[in-house]
Scaffold this active site. Structure first.
Site, mmCIF file in Angstrom:
data_model
loop_
_atom_site.group_PDB
_atom_site.id
_atom_site.type_symbol
_atom_site.label_atom_id
_atom_site.label_comp_id
_atom_site.label_asym_id
_atom_site.label_seq_id
_atom_site.Cartn_x
_atom_site.Cartn_y
_atom_site.Cartn_z
ATOM 1 N N LYS A 77 0.847 -1.191 0.000
ATOM 2 C CA LYS A 77 0.000 0.000 0.000
ATOM 3 C C LYS A 77 0.885 1.244 0.000
ATOM 4 O O LYS A 77 1.916 1.284 0.699
ATOM 5 C CB LYS A 77 -0.910 -0.024 1.228
ATOM 6 C CG LYS A 77 -1.969 1.070 1.266
ATOM 7 C CD LYS A 77 -2.864 0.887 2.494
ATOM 8 C CE LYS A 77 -3.924 1.951 2.596
ATOM 9 N NZ LYS A 77 -4.797 1.770 3.791
ATOM 10 N N SER A 121 -9.646 1.876 3.172
ATOM 11 C CA SER A 121 -8.844 2.627 2.226
ATOM 12 C C SER A 121 -7.858 1.782 1.429
ATOM 13 O O SER A 121 -7.231 2.278 0.500
ATOM 14 C CB SER A 121 -8.060 3.706 2.982
ATOM 15 O OG SER A 121 -7.170 3.110 3.922
ATOM 16 N N SER A 132 -9.820 -0.682 7.305
ATOM 17 C CA SER A 132 -9.343 -0.402 5.947
ATOM 18 C C SER A 132 -8.724 -1.587 5.228
ATOM 19 O O SER A 132 -8.419 -1.487 4.038
ATOM 20 C CB SER A 132 -8.336 0.756 5.974
ATOM 21 O OG SER A 132 -8.980 1.969 6.268
#
Length: 521
Positions: free
Chosen positions: A61, A139, A163
């Site tokens: 990420k 996210s 997330s």
């Protein structure tokens, strides 16, 4: 298939699914990684692999620092930033022989539930069988979509309030948030320090185990990472309890919190939850209703605490210490003030600015008592509720007082209802993935509601796992308003079901996840 062929297949999928925008920085076709994969192939032929991840592609990420790729946090203010060092988790992966598959897209600085708030454009879910695009969750939506479409073997995400788990539920993948402090946060760009946790996304729990084993270790760089002595205490507590709970029966006591059975729960999700419970019961496990009365306040507390911490953490992105600097000042502007205001105003997105303002307000002298401190109290009540529920007790917490009242209920009665369970099983999200169009029409508060089932475990720092329960013949007809996501088919024919365990009992959560993983509707 050779490891090099597997890696090339992942790269081909990155090209095929480029329109989904899962990656901000994909792996380049040519590069030294090919030689590293060939070396991994050689080690595998000789039977001397570094780890199960040797030669496998793992995506990162883009709020986790990497020395060889930019770390943008999906923000304009960091769109040219490259870290001078690797995060501890990246170092651990590379030492295990894993190949970094690229940096995945996300909501800016991890602030969002649908991966729509990115300077590089929104992440898109796979929609081959859908007329309308649906949310990939957030996210860590880029990491989830990358795994779901075979663009990498596994991926790292970060989980502050869900997330990792929410994107897993929306993309038909497995998402794991370990106990807080088990995985180093050093090199992870902070959103909310007391909540941020590095998580793992994969196509199976065996993949999750491989990655988690690699990154789960002490790290002196991170003051929130558990030292060896504390890990030993936790292991001993879990082992002692495991000995007790395996005698006279090897079966588990599985808790079903009544507070999660809300009116807004999608009928499809409710049916999947019920079938999961029946599946576990048929395996011989005991199903017990339990009560977590503070759960209904958890989401509100989270959206006070997380923005408050974010308002402090993001103050450093001012165009001086970090971030893209806006130097186009008018002649009559005050140099310092204009630089800060303009750099942040142009460099940060609307959702990030909204949360910074919300956090700054909750920490102000006029609001701190009524908002921030009250939210901290709610957080402790949530933590205490979980502590009463589990048969294993967290050795790092003081004994829970059962004499006071919560919401007018006597805690002794609550403790009596909660006879002690090994794990909780609940839905990951209250609805199926909403359509992108419905999210554009929804209010900000409505988009926050998707985190209602993931936030409680985050506030308590507990391990939690989202597993895609395959539901053959599970119709969504009659689920209600499609604008809320209830009319959409479950991604890949699955519904995300969540297992939550006691702090430090991560293995139990993975074990229960494996039971659910093999379930078919």
């Amino acid at each position: 298939m050779s490891l090099l062929r597997e890696a090339e297949k992942c790269l081909a999928n990155q090209k095929t699914y480029a329109s989904l925008n899962a990656f901000i920085t994909p792996l380049q076709r040519a590069g030294p990684w090919r030689d590293r994969v060939r070396d991994s192939d050689t080690r595998r032929e000789r039977g001397v692999t570094k780890s199960p991840l040797d030669g496998k592609l793992v995506a990162i990420k883009d709020n986790i620092c990497t020395r060889d790729m930019p770390t943008t946090c999906a923000s304009r203010i960091l769109d040219t930033y490259t870290s001078p060092f690797n995060a501890t988790v990246v170092e651990s992966l590379e030492k295990s022989g894993a190949i970094i598959a690229g940096k995945t897209n996300l909501d800016e600085f991890g602030m969002g539930s649908h991966s729509m708030h990115s300077h590089f454009g929104p992440v898109k879910n796979v929609t081959e069988s859908r007329r309308e695009p649906i949310s990939p969750g957030g996210s860590s939506g880029g990491s989830a979509v990358a795994v779901a479409t075979g663009q990498c073997y596994a991926a790292l995400g970060t989980d502050t309030g869900g997330s990792v788990r929410l994107p897993a539920a929306y993309t038909g993948t497995v998402g794991f948030k370990p106990s807080y402090g088990h995985v180093s946060r050093w090199g992870v760009v902070a959103y909310a320090n007391s909540l941020d946790t590095v998580g793992v996304l994969g196509s199976s729990i065996s993949t999750i185990r491989e990655v988690y084993k690699t990154i789960n270790h002490p790290d002196l760089h991170d003051p929130t990472n558990l030292p060896p002595a504390t890990r030993t205490r936790l292991t001993a507590a879990v082992h002692n309890s495991s000995t007790t709970r395996s005698s006279p029966s090897p079966y588990l006591r599985i808790g079903i919190p009544t507070e999660y059975n809300i009116h807004e729960l999608s009928p499809t999700v409710r049916t999947a939850w019920q079938r999961s419970i029946v599946h576990l019961q048929r395996m011989g496990h005991t199903i017990l209703p339990v009560s977590l009365p503070a759960t209904k306040h958890a989401l509100a507390a989270y959206y006070v605490l997380a923005p408050a911490e974010a308002s402090s953490n993001l103050a450093r992105y001012d165009g001086v210490r970090y971030g893209t600097r806006d130097t186009d000042a008018p002649d009559d502007a005050e140099p310092g003030g204009y630089l800060y205001a303009s750099s942040r105003g142009k460099g940060l997105g609307s959702e990030v600015k909204r949360r910074i303002l919300l956090g700054a307000f909750s920490l102000s002298a006029d609001a701190i008592d009524n908002y921030f401190l009250q939210a901290q109290r709610v957080r402790r009540l949530v933590q205490a509720d979980f502590e009463r529920v589990f048969r294993v007790k967290n050795p790092l917490l003081p004994a829970v007082d059962v004499d006071a009242d919560v919401d007018g209920r006597d805690k002794k009665q609550i403790a009596g209802d909660n006879a002690g369970v090994d794990v909780l099983v609940v839905p990951t999200a209250p609805t199926l993935p909403p359509t992108v169009e419905s999210l554009k029409r929804a209010s900000t508060v409505e988009t926050y509601m998707n985190d209602i089932f993931t936030v409680p475990a985050s506030l308590a720092g507990l391990p939690a796992l989202s597993v895609p329960v395959q539901m053959r013949g599970l119709s969504t007809v009659g689920d209600g308003d499609e604008s809320k996501g209830d009319g959409a088919d479950a991604a890949f024919g699955s519904v995300g079901i969540q297992a939550i365990g006691q702090f430090g009992d991560d293995e139990m959560v993975l074990h229960v996840g494996e039971m659910l993983e093999g379930m078919h509707g």
